[in-house]
Scaffold this motif. Structure first.
Motif, PDB file in Angstrom:
ATOM      1  N   THR A   4     -31.830 -22.436 -37.375  1.00  0.00           N
ATOM      2  CA  THR A   4     -31.648 -23.422 -38.439  1.00  0.00           C
ATOM      3  C   THR A   4     -31.063 -22.732 -39.670  1.00  0.00           C
ATOM      4  OG1 THR A   4     -33.834 -23.076 -39.389  1.00  0.00           O
ATOM      5  CG2 THR A   4     -33.678 -24.702 -37.617  1.00  0.00           C
ATOM      6  N   PRO A   5     -30.461 -23.498 -40.567  1.00  0.00           N
ATOM      7  CA  PRO A   5     -29.956 -22.897 -41.812  1.00  0.00           C
ATOM      8  C   PRO A   5     -31.054 -22.181 -42.599  1.00  0.00           C
ATOM      9  CG  PRO A   5     -29.072 -25.103 -41.533  1.00  0.00           C
ATOM     10  CD  PRO A   5     -30.091 -24.906 -40.451  1.00  0.00           C
ATOM     11  N   GLN A   6     -32.252 -22.719 -42.574  1.00  0.00           N
ATOM     12  CA  GLN A   6     -33.380 -22.095 -43.271  1.00  0.00           C
ATOM     13  C   GLN A   6     -33.690 -20.723 -42.656  1.00  0.00           C
ATOM     14  OE1 GLN A   6     -37.042 -24.247 -42.955  1.00  0.00           O
ATOM     15  NE2 GLN A   6     -38.086 -23.026 -44.487  1.00  0.00           N
ATOM     16  N   ASN A  34     -46.749 -20.282 -37.450  1.00  0.00           N
ATOM     17  CA  ASN A  34     -47.199 -21.373 -38.319  1.00  0.00           C
ATOM     18  C   ASN A  34     -46.189 -22.503 -38.460  1.00  0.00           C
ATOM     19  OD1 ASN A  34     -49.685 -20.113 -38.973  1.00  0.00           O
ATOM     20  ND2 ASN A  34     -48.588 -18.732 -40.310  1.00  0.00           N
ATOM     21  N   ASP A  35     -45.047 -22.407 -37.790  1.00  0.00           N
ATOM     22  CA  ASP A  35     -43.990 -23.418 -37.899  1.00  0.00           C
ATOM     23  C   ASP A  35     -44.225 -24.525 -36.869  1.00  0.00           C
ATOM     24  OD1 ASP A  35     -41.736 -24.949 -38.107  1.00  0.00           O
ATOM     25  OD2 ASP A  35     -40.336 -23.273 -38.052  1.00  0.00           O
ATOM     26  N   ILE A  36     -44.958 -25.546 -37.271  1.00  0.00           N
ATOM     27  CA  ILE A  36     -45.260 -26.630 -36.336  1.00  0.00           C
ATOM     28  C   ILE A  36     -44.206 -27.733 -36.374  1.00  0.00           C
ATOM     29  CG2 ILE A  36     -47.743 -26.210 -36.293  1.00  0.00           C
ATOM     30  CD1 ILE A  36     -48.039 -28.491 -38.317  1.00  0.00           C
ATOM     31  N   GLY A  37     -43.293 -27.657 -37.317  1.00  0.00           N
ATOM     32  CA  GLY A  37     -42.283 -28.693 -37.455  1.00  0.00           C
ATOM     33  C   GLY A  37     -40.997 -28.428 -36.707  1.00  0.00           C
ATOM     34  N   ASN A  38     -40.624 -27.156 -36.584  1.00  0.00           N
ATOM     35  CA  ASN A  38     -39.324 -26.830 -36.006  1.00  0.00           C
ATOM     36  C   ASN A  38     -39.381 -26.200 -34.622  1.00  0.00           C
ATOM     37  OD1 ASN A  38     -37.793 -27.604 -38.348  1.00  0.00           O
ATOM     38  ND2 ASN A  38     -38.623 -25.779 -39.331  1.00  0.00           N
ATOM     39  N   GLN A  43     -42.890 -23.031 -26.948  1.00  0.00           N
ATOM     40  CA  GLN A  43     -41.891 -22.061 -27.368  1.00  0.00           C
ATOM     41  C   GLN A  43     -42.486 -21.074 -28.368  1.00  0.00           C
ATOM     42  OE1 GLN A  43     -38.555 -24.018 -29.185  1.00  0.00           O
ATOM     43  NE2 GLN A  43     -37.070 -22.864 -27.995  1.00  0.00           N
ATOM     44  N   ARG A  44     -43.299 -21.588 -29.276  1.00  0.00           N
ATOM     45  CA  ARG A  44     -43.960 -20.739 -30.278  1.00  0.00           C
ATOM     46  C   ARG A  44     -44.796 -19.671 -29.613  1.00  0.00           C
ATOM     47  NH1 ARG A  44     -45.667 -25.197 -33.300  1.00  0.00           N
ATOM     48  NH2 ARG A  44     -47.735 -24.963 -32.449  1.00  0.00           N
TER      49      ARG A  44
END
Length: 74
Positions: A4-6, A34-38, A43-44
């Motif tokens: 992602t750009p972020q 901790n990235d539950i949105g992306n 995969q995490r």
């Protein structure tokens, strides 16, 4: 896996700050965990476990280096 750009800006920021590689890997691992949105949960887990395989030996080397510095100090 798409970046992602972020994530791309985060990687660039890490490169520009000259942080130790171990710190960067740990930081990326924590951010992904901790990235539950992306990132999907399955995969995490795979990514985090893979990063931990790399972190373990580096962490041991880091502490061995610190021990040798303490022994060599007057």
């Amino acid at each position: 896996m798409d970046i992602t750009p972020q994530e791309e800006s985060m990687i660039k920021a890490f490169r520009e700050t000259d942080l130790p590689p171990l710190f960067v890997i740990i930081r990326v691992r924590n951010d992904i965990e901790n990235d539950i949105g992306n990132v999907k949960e399955s995969q995490r887990d795979v990514i985090v476990k893979t990063l931990e395989k790399y972190i373990g030996p580096l962490w041991e080397d880091y502490h061995e280096g610190k021990k040798s510095l303490v022994k060599d100090s007057p």
